[in-house]
Write a protein that holds these residues in place. Structure first.
Motif, mmCIF file in Angstrom:
data_model
loop_
_atom_site.group_PDB
_atom_site.id
_atom_site.type_symbol
_atom_site.label_atom_id
_atom_site.label_comp_id
_atom_site.label_asym_id
_atom_site.label_seq_id
_atom_site.Cartn_x
_atom_site.Cartn_y
_atom_site.Cartn_z
ATOM 1 N N UNK A 115 1.707 8.370 -17.364
ATOM 2 C CA UNK A 115 0.977 8.700 -16.137
ATOM 3 C C UNK A 115 -0.225 7.779 -15.945
ATOM 4 N N UNK A 116 -0.933 7.486 -17.022
ATOM 5 C CA UNK A 116 -2.092 6.590 -16.940
ATOM 6 C C UNK A 116 -1.670 5.182 -16.524
ATOM 7 N N UNK A 117 -0.577 4.712 -17.107
ATOM 8 C CA UNK A 117 -0.089 3.376 -16.752
ATOM 9 C C UNK A 117 0.378 3.337 -15.297
ATOM 10 N N UNK A 118 1.063 4.392 -14.869
ATOM 11 C CA UNK A 118 1.530 4.462 -13.490
ATOM 12 C C UNK A 118 0.349 4.506 -12.520
ATOM 13 N N UNK A 119 -0.671 5.274 -12.868
ATOM 14 C CA UNK A 119 -1.874 5.343 -12.028
ATOM 15 C C UNK A 119 -2.550 3.979 -11.946
ATOM 16 N N UNK A 120 -2.642 3.278 -13.082
ATOM 17 C CA UNK A 120 -3.251 1.945 -13.086
ATOM 18 C C UNK A 120 -2.454 0.991 -12.202
ATOM 19 N N UNK A 121 -1.145 1.059 -12.262
ATOM 20 C CA UNK A 121 -0.307 0.194 -11.426
ATOM 21 C C UNK A 121 -0.474 0.529 -9.940
ATOM 22 N N UNK A 122 -0.579 1.808 -9.622
ATOM 23 C CA UNK A 122 -0.791 2.204 -8.231
ATOM 24 C C UNK A 122 -2.127 1.699 -7.717
ATOM 25 N N UNK A 123 -3.150 1.754 -8.548
ATOM 26 C CA UNK A 123 -4.470 1.250 -8.157
ATOM 27 C C UNK A 123 -4.402 -0.257 -7.907
ATOM 28 N N UNK A 124 -3.744 -0.980 -8.818
ATOM 29 C CA UNK A 124 -3.601 -2.427 -8.644
ATOM 30 C C UNK A 124 -2.826 -2.752 -7.371
ATOM 31 N N UNK A 125 -1.773 -2.004 -7.100
ATOM 32 C CA UNK A 125 -0.982 -2.230 -5.886
ATOM 33 C C UNK A 125 -1.826 -1.966 -4.650
ATOM 34 N N UNK A 126 -2.657 -0.942 -4.706
ATOM 35 C CA UNK A 126 -3.520 -0.617 -3.567
ATOM 36 C C UNK A 126 -4.522 -1.738 -3.307
ATOM 37 N N UNK A 127 -5.146 -2.241 -4.374
ATOM 38 C CA UNK A 127 -6.083 -3.357 -4.216
ATOM 39 C C UNK A 127 -5.367 -4.611 -3.701
ATOM 40 N N UNK A 128 -4.160 -4.831 -4.184
ATOM 41 C CA UNK A 128 -3.393 -6.001 -3.727
ATOM 42 C C UNK A 128 -3.060 -5.898 -2.246
ATOM 43 N N UNK A 129 -2.685 -4.712 -1.792
ATOM 44 C CA UNK A 129 -2.402 -4.516 -0.371
ATOM 45 C C UNK A 129 -3.639 -4.747 0.473
ATOM 46 N N UNK A 130 -4.785 -4.253 0.001
ATOM 47 C CA UNK A 130 -6.032 -4.440 0.733
ATOM 48 C C UNK A 130 -6.395 -5.919 0.811
ATOM 49 N N UNK A 131 -6.257 -6.611 -0.305
ATOM 50 C CA UNK A 131 -6.544 -8.046 -0.330
ATOM 51 C C UNK A 131 -5.620 -8.808 0.613
ATOM 52 N N UNK A 132 -4.353 -8.448 0.614
ATOM 53 C CA UNK A 132 -3.388 -9.093 1.498
ATOM 54 C C UNK A 132 -3.761 -8.872 2.969
ATOM 55 N N UNK A 133 -4.168 -7.649 3.303
ATOM 56 C CA UNK A 133 -4.603 -7.360 4.678
ATOM 57 C C UNK A 133 -5.826 -8.199 5.053
ATOM 58 N N UNK A 134 -6.773 -8.318 4.132
ATOM 59 C CA UNK A 134 -7.966 -9.121 4.399
ATOM 60 C C UNK A 134 -7.616 -10.592 4.591
ATOM 61 N N UNK A 135 -6.730 -11.101 3.759
ATOM 62 C CA UNK A 135 -6.320 -12.498 3.879
ATOM 63 C C UNK A 135 -5.570 -12.749 5.184
ATOM 64 N N UNK A 136 -4.719 -11.826 5.564
ATOM 65 C CA UNK A 136 -4.001 -11.963 6.829
ATOM 66 C C UNK A 136 -4.962 -11.986 8.007
ATOM 67 N N UNK A 137 -5.974 -11.124 7.965
ATOM 68 C CA UNK A 137 -6.967 -11.103 9.033
ATOM 69 C C UNK A 137 -7.756 -12.410 9.076
#
Length: 72
Positions: A8-30
């Protein structure tokens, strides 16, 4: 053997990383979108300036600089 808590901890860490990656991608696209708008605007300005300068305009622009000052 990994426990359910470790998984569960590893899955949560991966979800957090994916969330940050999506945010970064949105910022770069903008950023790319805004830069493309600026490039398009600058290209229109360059085209407008080219239309304003008469044929052989580069000579007219440099001739004032090359003129001999009046005190010579």
């Amino acid at each position: 053997m990994p426990t359910s808590s470790d998984t569960d901890d590893r899955l949560t860490a991966l979800e957090i990383k994916a969330s940050y990656s999506e945010d970064l991608l949105d910022q770069l696209n903008l950023t790319i979108y805004r830069q493309q708008q600026q490039i398009d605007r600058l290209m229109r300005e360059v085209d407008e300036l080219r239309r304003r300068v008469p044929e052989g305009g580069s000579d007219a622009l440099t001739s004032a600089r090359d003129e001999i000052p009046p005190h010579y």
